[in-house]
Write an enzyme that holds these catalytic residues in place. Structure first.
Site: not given
Ligand SMILES: Cc1cc2nc3c(=O)[nH]c(=O)nc-3n(C[C@H](O)[C@H](O)[C@H](O)COP(=O)(O)O)c2cc1C
Length: 381
Positions: A30, A83, A135, A170, A281
């Site tokens: 995940y 986040p 959200y 995913r 993201h």
């Molecule tokens: C497991 C996971 C869960 C995530 N959940 C959220 C979330 O709840 N809200 C959000 O704004 N971004 C979420 N993101 C995106 C992250 O905020 C961020 O944009 C992203 O992790 C950046 O890329 P990186 O993991 O390569 O640093 C999530 C990312 C991951 C890997």
């Protein structure tokens, strides 16, 4: 805060490998995965690493400082914690570990609406410094209630999200039947039995839950039901109608996350937002999309004097932070890097990962003869 690194893990990749060994497969996948075929995930880091920097060895150097001002606050480094949802699934108590470490290192921590610690608790741990990512709720009453909670918790920055109009596709999560709390299929039980430390910690801290949403949601939803609840409760697709009342209500700084185009940047400026995070993201939403460094350069050049331009997605090191800053970012964020750290090292993971990134970034700055973080663009080739 003194920088303290566990010498067994001198890179984010070391932490990733350790995390993979330490936590159940469904939780690791995940965290680690992108969407569809992972093309965007891989591109993010690969194309960022095409960015090259030039040093000026003979220039006078009177020290390099990572201190960076953002929204009137001086942080100790130009990076923060993005986040991440369901953090307690990857490592029990991880949002609290990261919030505390971010506070001690004076870097920003952003709490997700769908993580496993509440706004109130994050605020307590950071003395009111934690940012909050919202959200977008379909019902105005719920939206107003959550915003009021963030305000009461003295949250300085509210982050709204535009890159989740749909739930990312995913394949790993679908195969694993990912659910909250984790669904105990025979396959998942076997994965948990193989990770005793994770299982013990999960027993200690209890089943992870959506701490921010508990007052509003039914109990024990599987992935399908959760998707339905999320669909009914949150409307991912943002537009002017939804942003305007938030802008009117929220007196603090307002940031739009998930921007990947000039069009959305112009809309953010027109609607009175204070900043944007250029983000895809972490490659979890649009596999056919660009890596973030590309729109970052275009957006920073055109709009960098009209709105604070930040970036995330694909950064895994101090040199990556330098590359992103040289490409026009005023500030950077990382998601997985910190989650790998805390999944690998538990309580020590937050401090270790921030220390590692600060140490790497300091070396890059001194090597380049870059004295301030705002000077990075001068080193771009
Ligand atoms: C497991 C996971 C869960 C995530 N959940 C959220 C979330 O709840 N809200 C959000 O704004 N971004 C979420 N993101 C995106 C992250 O905020 C961020 O944009 C992203 O992790 C950046 O890329 P990186 O993991 O390569 O640093 C999530 C990312 C991951 C890997």
């Amino acid at each position: 805060m003194a920088l303290k690194i566990d010498t067994r893990y001198p890179s984010i990749d070391d932490l990733r490998k350790k995390a993979q060994k330490k936590i159940p497969k469904f939780a690791f996948e995940y965290l680690d995965g992108g969407c569809n075929e992972d093309v965007n995930l891989i591109r993010n880091t690969a194309e960022l690493r095409d960015v090259q920097l030039k040093p000026n060895y003979l220039r006078k150097h009177s020290g390099s400082s990572q201190k960076t001002k953002l929204f009137g606050v001086e942080y100790d480094a130009p990076f923060g914690i993005a986040p991440v949802g369901l953090q307690g699934l990857m490592w029990p108590n991880s949002p609290e570990i990261l919030a505390k470490a971010a506070f001690e290192h004076n870097i920003p921590f952003i709490l997700s609406t769908v993580t496993t610690t509440s706004i109130e608790r994050a605020s307590e741990l950071t003395e009111g410094k934690a940012w909050f990512q919202l959200y977008h709720p379909t019902e105005d009453r719920l939206r107003d209630d959550i915003i009021k909670r963030a305000e009461a918790a003295e949250c300085p920055v509210l982050v709204i999200l535009c890159d989740v109009p749909t739930f990312g596709f995913r394949p790993r999560d679908i195969r694993n039947g990912l659910a909250m709390p984790p669904k105990m299929s025979v396959k998942n039980i076997l994965q948990v039995l193989g990770k005793p430390h994770w299982a013990m910690q999960t027993l200690k801290y209890g089943q992870p839950n959506f701490a921010n949403l508990l007052p509003y949601m039914p109990k024990g939803l599987d992935l399908k039901q959760l998707g339905k609840f999320m669909d009914q409760t949150f409307s991912g697709r943002l537009n002017e109608e939804k942003i305007k009342p938030i802008r009117d209500m929220w007196k603090g700084k307002l940031v739009l996350k998930g921007v990947a185009s000039e069009y959305d940047t112009e809309e953010a400026i027109r609607l009175g937002l204070d900043g944007i995070i250029v983000s895809n993201h972490g490659g979890r939403q649009l596999d056919a999309g660009e890596s973030t460094v590309k729109p970052l350069s275009r957006i920073a050049e055109k709009y960098g004097d009209k709105i604070e331009v930040m970036v995330d997605s694909g950064l895994r090191s101090g040199p990556d932070v330098a590359r992103a800053m040289a490409s026009g970012a005023k500030f950077t964020f990382m998601g997985r890097s910190f989650m790998y750290g805390v999944s690998a090292l538990g309580k020590q993971g937050g401090n270790h990962t921030i220390s590692l990134l600060k140490t790497e970034l300091q070396q890059v700055m001194e090597q380049l003869c870059c004295e301030k973080t705002s000077d990075f663009p001068e080193h771009l080739i």
